[in-house]
Design a protein around this motif. Structure first.
Motif, PDB file in Angstrom:
ATOM      1  N   ALA A 505      38.515 108.522   0.156  1.00 13.67           N
ATOM      2  CA  ALA A 505      39.716 109.230   0.598  1.00 13.67           C
ATOM      3  C   ALA A 505      40.503 109.691  -0.624  1.00 13.67           C
ATOM      4  N   LEU A 506      41.298 110.743  -0.448  1.00 14.45           N
ATOM      5  CA  LEU A 506      42.054 111.323  -1.562  1.00 14.45           C
ATOM      6  C   LEU A 506      42.972 110.288  -2.211  1.00 14.45           C
ATOM      7  N   LYS A 507      43.635 109.487  -1.404  1.00 13.02           N
ATOM      8  CA  LYS A 507      44.537 108.469  -1.949  1.00 13.02           C
ATOM      9  C   LYS A 507      43.779 107.473  -2.815  1.00 13.02           C
ATOM     10  N   ASP A 508      42.558 107.131  -2.406  1.00 13.95           N
ATOM     11  CA  ASP A 508      41.745 106.195  -3.180  1.00 13.95           C
ATOM     12  C   ASP A 508      41.307 106.814  -4.508  1.00 13.95           C
ATOM     13  N   ILE A 509      41.015 108.118  -4.492  1.00  8.49           N
ATOM     14  CA  ILE A 509      40.653 108.804  -5.737  1.00  8.49           C
ATOM     15  C   ILE A 509      41.832 108.778  -6.701  1.00  8.49           C
ATOM     16  N   ARG A 510      43.034 109.034  -6.175  1.00  9.17           N
ATOM     17  CA  ARG A 510      44.238 109.009  -7.019  1.00  9.17           C
ATOM     18  C   ARG A 510      44.435 107.635  -7.653  1.00  9.17           C
ATOM     19  N   GLU A 511      44.319 106.581  -6.863  1.00 12.07           N
ATOM     20  CA  GLU A 511      44.495 105.222  -7.381  1.00 12.07           C
ATOM     21  C   GLU A 511      43.426 104.886  -8.415  1.00 12.07           C
ATOM     22  N   TYR A 512      42.201 105.355  -8.164  1.00 11.48           N
ATOM     23  CA  TYR A 512      41.104 105.135  -9.113  1.00 11.48           C
ATOM     24  C   TYR A 512      41.394 105.852 -10.430  1.00 11.48           C
ATOM     25  N   CYS A 513      41.910 107.082 -10.353  1.00 15.00           N
ATOM     26  CA  CYS A 513      42.229 107.841 -11.559  1.00 15.00           C
ATOM     27  C   CYS A 513      43.282 107.116 -12.394  1.00 15.00           C
ATOM     28  N   ILE A 514      44.300 106.591 -11.731  1.00 13.80           N
ATOM     29  CA  ILE A 514      45.359 105.860 -12.445  1.00 13.80           C
ATOM     30  C   ILE A 514      44.782 104.627 -13.137  1.00 13.80           C
ATOM     31  N   ARG A 515      43.879 103.912 -12.455  1.00 12.19           N
ATOM     32  CA  ARG A 515      43.235 102.739 -13.072  1.00 12.19           C
ATOM     33  C   ARG A 515      42.376 103.158 -14.258  1.00 12.19           C
ATOM     34  N   GLN A 516      41.695 104.294 -14.122  1.00 16.07           N
ATOM     35  CA  GLN A 516      40.860 104.792 -15.212  1.00 16.07           C
ATOM     36  C   GLN A 516      41.690 105.021 -16.480  1.00 16.07           C
ATOM     37  N   LEU A 517      42.831 105.655 -16.317  1.00 20.72           N
ATOM     38  CA  LEU A 517      43.695 105.921 -17.473  1.00 20.72           C
ATOM     39  C   LEU A 517      44.181 104.623 -18.109  1.00 20.72           C
ATOM     40  N   GLU A 518      44.400 103.611 -17.287  1.00 22.08           N
ATOM     41  CA  GLU A 518      44.843 102.312 -17.816  1.00 22.08           C
ATOM     42  C   GLU A 518      43.742 101.626 -18.622  1.00 22.08           C
ATOM     43  N   GLN A 519      42.480 101.979 -18.347  1.00 16.83           N
ATOM     44  CA  GLN A 519      41.356 101.371 -19.064  1.00 16.83           C
ATOM     45  C   GLN A 519      41.039 102.077 -20.379  1.00 16.83           C
ATOM     46  N   MET A 520      41.750 103.168 -20.643  1.00 19.59           N
ATOM     47  CA  MET A 520      41.525 103.896 -21.890  1.00 19.59           C
ATOM     48  C   MET A 520      42.417 103.331 -22.988  1.00 19.59           C
ATOM     49  N   ARG A 521      41.874 103.265 -24.191  1.00 25.20           N
ATOM     50  CA  ARG A 521      42.682 102.830 -25.335  1.00 25.20           C
ATOM     51  C   ARG A 521      43.835 103.818 -25.525  1.00 25.20           C
ATOM     52  N   PRO A 522      45.061 103.351 -25.721  1.00 26.97           N
ATOM     53  CA  PRO A 522      46.218 104.256 -25.778  1.00 26.97           C
ATOM     54  C   PRO A 522      46.089 105.388 -26.791  1.00 26.97           C
ATOM     55  N   ASP A 523      45.426 105.145 -27.914  1.00 27.65           N
ATOM     56  CA  ASP A 523      45.336 106.210 -28.927  1.00 27.65           C
ATOM     57  C   ASP A 523      44.410 107.345 -28.498  1.00 27.65           C
ATOM     58  N   HIS A 524      43.543 107.109 -27.530  1.00 28.16           N
ATOM     59  CA  HIS A 524      42.672 108.180 -27.025  1.00 28.16           C
ATOM     60  C   HIS A 524      43.426 109.136 -26.096  1.00 28.16           C
ATOM     61  N   ILE A 525      44.479 108.639 -25.441  1.00 26.54           N
ATOM     62  CA  ILE A 525      45.154 109.457 -24.434  1.00 26.54           C
ATOM     63  C   ILE A 525      46.586 109.821 -24.827  1.00 26.54           C
ATOM     64  N   ARG A 526      46.988 109.460 -26.045  1.00 28.07           N
ATOM     65  CA  ARG A 526      48.348 109.815 -26.459  1.00 28.07           C
ATOM     66  C   ARG A 526      48.463 111.329 -26.616  1.00 28.07           C
ATOM     67  N   ARG A 527      49.702 111.822 -26.567  1.00 30.06           N
ATOM     68  CA  ARG A 527      49.943 113.265 -26.544  1.00 30.06           C
ATOM     69  C   ARG A 527      49.678 113.910 -27.904  1.00 30.06           C
ATOM     70  N   LEU A 528      50.145 113.281 -28.971  1.00 29.56           N
ATOM     71  CA  LEU A 528      50.007 113.869 -30.306  1.00 29.56           C
ATOM     72  C   LEU A 528      48.943 113.147 -31.114  1.00 29.56           C
ATOM     73  N   ASN A 529      48.099 113.927 -31.777  1.00 29.39           N
ATOM     74  CA  ASN A 529      47.046 113.400 -32.656  1.00 29.39           C
ATOM     75  C   ASN A 529      46.231 112.278 -32.022  1.00 29.39           C
ATOM     76  N   PRO A 530      45.665 112.517 -30.841  1.00 30.46           N
ATOM     77  CA  PRO A 530      44.860 111.469 -30.211  1.00 30.46           C
ATOM     78  C   PRO A 530      43.554 111.232 -30.978  1.00 30.46           C
ATOM     79  N   THR A 531      43.058 110.012 -30.885  1.00 29.40           N
ATOM     80  CA  THR A 531      41.781 109.664 -31.521  1.00 29.40           C
ATOM     81  C   THR A 531      40.635 110.152 -30.646  1.00 29.40           C
ATOM     82  N   PRO A 532      39.664 110.883 -31.212  1.00 26.04           N
ATOM     83  CA  PRO A 532      38.514 111.322 -30.400  1.00 26.04           C
ATOM     84  C   PRO A 532      37.738 110.136 -29.853  1.00 26.04           C
ATOM     85  N   TYR A 533      37.337 110.245 -28.596  1.00 24.39           N
ATOM     86  CA  TYR A 533      36.514 109.220 -27.953  1.00 24.39           C
ATOM     87  C   TYR A 533      35.056 109.486 -28.323  1.00 24.39           C
TER      88      TYR A 533
END
Length: 559
Positions: A505-533
């Motif tokens: 369901a769409l709501k489940d995809i949204r919740e999964y996406c939010i969890r995915q972002l939480e599993q990423m190292r912060p420097d990979h997803i920061r706005r400025l000068n992110p570290t390449p994955y």
């Protein structure tokens, strides 16, 4: 976009509805897909088993991550892929006159019953070169799917990523509303943006059609036109309002509001801040509160935020409180949002203290006015009191980047690996049918994605594996994963007999996406000068890529 009539297909005992947009048909493709299909058929190659990868080469918005979206619509297309007689007739007219009748008979027969689709789960954070989808099947049929599938994934993933970036800048605690309908690229762009912004982490949309189609929460109050349409209190004909529990009735809500406004104006703690306010604005606020006493949120910048809009709102909110209702808050749509939100918050706290109204200081403040990732970041640095952001133009149009640039490349035919070469190394494809894994470290963050040959053993937890850059000989590292996740799952089994992954369901995809972002190292997803994955290949696949590269590249001759 509109709902598909009642068209649905069945595969492995499951019914799959048709695409949300009725324009998504087998004809939504480039002409050259049909010319190639005819050439394949003419050469007797049309049923040769082919494998194609859909992937992108570079993350958007100068960032280092992308959110994959659009998979559900791809599966709906594939499940219902069937040309009508009218479409076949049009194709016949559009192809050169040499087109044989037998090809038209072939077109009548084709569907995707012999196509297999393997994909990364929708809402996953993904990276360049890793296949988002792998399609296997008769080469002519899969080739016909290229353009519509790219169309369904490119914008969906781009706008979901844009939404996720806005969410990361705003922070978890803020509510994000998608307000882009009127500025989006047409109805289809608007509906798609509402759906995929929700996946990317937005909380609600103003788009009523998207709310009905997808069950996305709706939010919205009134515009400046509503406020300026009122001339005075005499336009308010019905002035009674029942209390929230129905136990009493206020016979003149207008008079109650005006009495509260006088009390606010006389407050010594406000130092005489408020003088006369715009009475036509107050009439508009009263009318809206009478219509929606449980959902009163006022747009306060039609005339003057601090001298009129905020005190008028407070007077109406306090009158509602007398009757057991709680006002929702205010919306700021212009001016210095950081300053105005802070000043409004101070006044809310003073009123809570002076009049003993519980939680009035926490009254919600919503801000809009051409917001984007950069302005959200700027507001955070300045300090603000905004609880909720309404974001439109820059979000839904993906103003900062026009397209994601997904590609669809042949990687195998008749069990023979194929490679696409280029002088630009970034455009060299990674051949053969592959398996893809995400390796996680001891802190729970993902470390690297690795692609292997189909028949290579799966990476194992606790066992060291060599991860190589696909094109840079010296870039390599050993990884001992604490967790291993296989990325590609079967979403359309064709005739393979494999178990089909359910579409969530769409709501489940949204919740999964939010969890995915939480599993990423912060420097990979920061706005400025992110570290390449890191995206890598196994040692065996690295050797095979370069063997095939040398084998396929012509050898020059010097004269």
């Amino acid at each position: 976009m509109g709902e598909k009539s009642n068209k649905a297909s069945q595969n492995a005992g499951q019914v799959v509805d048709g695409p949300t947009n009725p324009m998504v048909t087998p004809l939504l493709t480039d002409l050259y897909q049909f010319t190639m299909a005819y050439a394949y058929w003419k050469a007797g190659k049309h049923n040769e088993r082919a494998v194609f990868d859909l992937y992108f080469r570079k993350n958007p918005f100068a960032g280092e991550f992308t959110v994959f979206a659009g998979l559900e619509e791809c599966i709906k297309l594939i499940a219902n892929f069937k040309l009508t007689e009218e479409e076949i007739s049009f194709i016949h007219q559009s192809l050169p006159g040499s087109c044989e009748e037998g090809f038209l008979h072939y077109l009548r027969e084709i569907d995707c019953s012999d196509v297999e689709v393997y994909a990364i789960s929708e809402g996953t954070v993904v990276f360049p070169k890793v296949p988002l989808l792998r399609l296997e099947g008769p080469v002519a049929v899969v080739q016909l799917l290229e353009t519509p599938v790219l169309n369904l994934v490119n914008f969906a993933s781009l706008v979901a990523t844009n939404a996720a970036r806005h969410r990361l800048v705003a922070g978890k605690s803020k509510m994000l509303l998608e307000f882009g309908l009127r500025r989006a690229q047409g109805p289809d762009g608007a509906i798609g943006a509402s759906k995929y912004c929700y996946i990317g982490g937005f909380d609600a949309t103003s788009n009523a059609a998207a709310g009905r189609l997808f069950g996305i929460p709706l939010r919205g109050t009134h515009s400046h036109a509503f406020v300026s349409s009122f001339m005075g209190h005499d336009e308010i004909l019905e002035r009674t309002l029942c209390s929230s529990d129905g136990s009493s009735t206020c016979e003149d809500f207008v008079a109650l509001v005006q009495s509260w406004l006088r009390k606010i104006q006389l407050l010594k703690s406000l130092g005489g801040t408020f003088g006369d306010t715009n009475q036509s604005e107050l009439a508009a606020f009263i009318s809206y509160a009478l219509a929606f006493p449980n959902n009163f949120l006022a747009l306060v910048d039609t005339y003057d935020v601090m001298r009129s809009g905020v005190p008028n709102f407070c007077a109406v909110a306090l009158a509602l409180d007398d009757l057991g209702y709680k006002a929702v808050g205010i919306r700021l749509d212009s001016g210095d949002l950081a300053y105005l939100s802070c000043e409004a918050r101070k006044i809310f706290h003073i009123i809570e203290k002076e009049f003993g109204v519980p939680d009035f200081g926490k009254t919600a403040i919503t801000a809009s006015n051409d917001l984007n990732e950069e302005t959200l970041d700027g507001l955070k640095k300045q300090g603000h009191e905004v609880d909720c952001f309404g974001i439109g133009t820059y979000l839904v149009t993906c103003y900062a980047q026009a397209a994601l640039g997904c590609v669809f490349k042949l990687v195998e035919i008749n069990n023979k690996p194929r490679i696409k070469l280029s002088e630009d190394v970034s455009k060299v494809s990674i051949p053969c049918k592959k398996r893809c894994y995400r390796l996680y470290g001891k802190e729970g963050y993902s470390l690297v994605d690795i692609m292997t040959g189909e028949n290579e053993p799966c990476p194992k937890v606790g066992e060291r594996i060599l991860c190589r850059h696909p094109f840079s000989e010296s870039t390599r590292a050993y990884v001992v994963p604490k967790r291993v996740e296989e990325l590609l799952k079967c979403y359309w089994p064709g005739k393979s007999g494999k178990e089909r992954q359910e579409l969530p369901a769409l709501k489940d995809i949204r919740e999964y996406c939010i969890r995915q972002l939480e599993q990423m190292r912060p420097d990979h997803i920061r706005r400025l000068n992110p570290t390449p994955y890191k995206v890598s290949v196994s040692a065996n696949l690295y050797d095979f890529i370069h063997f095939l590269w040398l084998n396929e590249a012509p050898v020059g001759e010097l004269h």
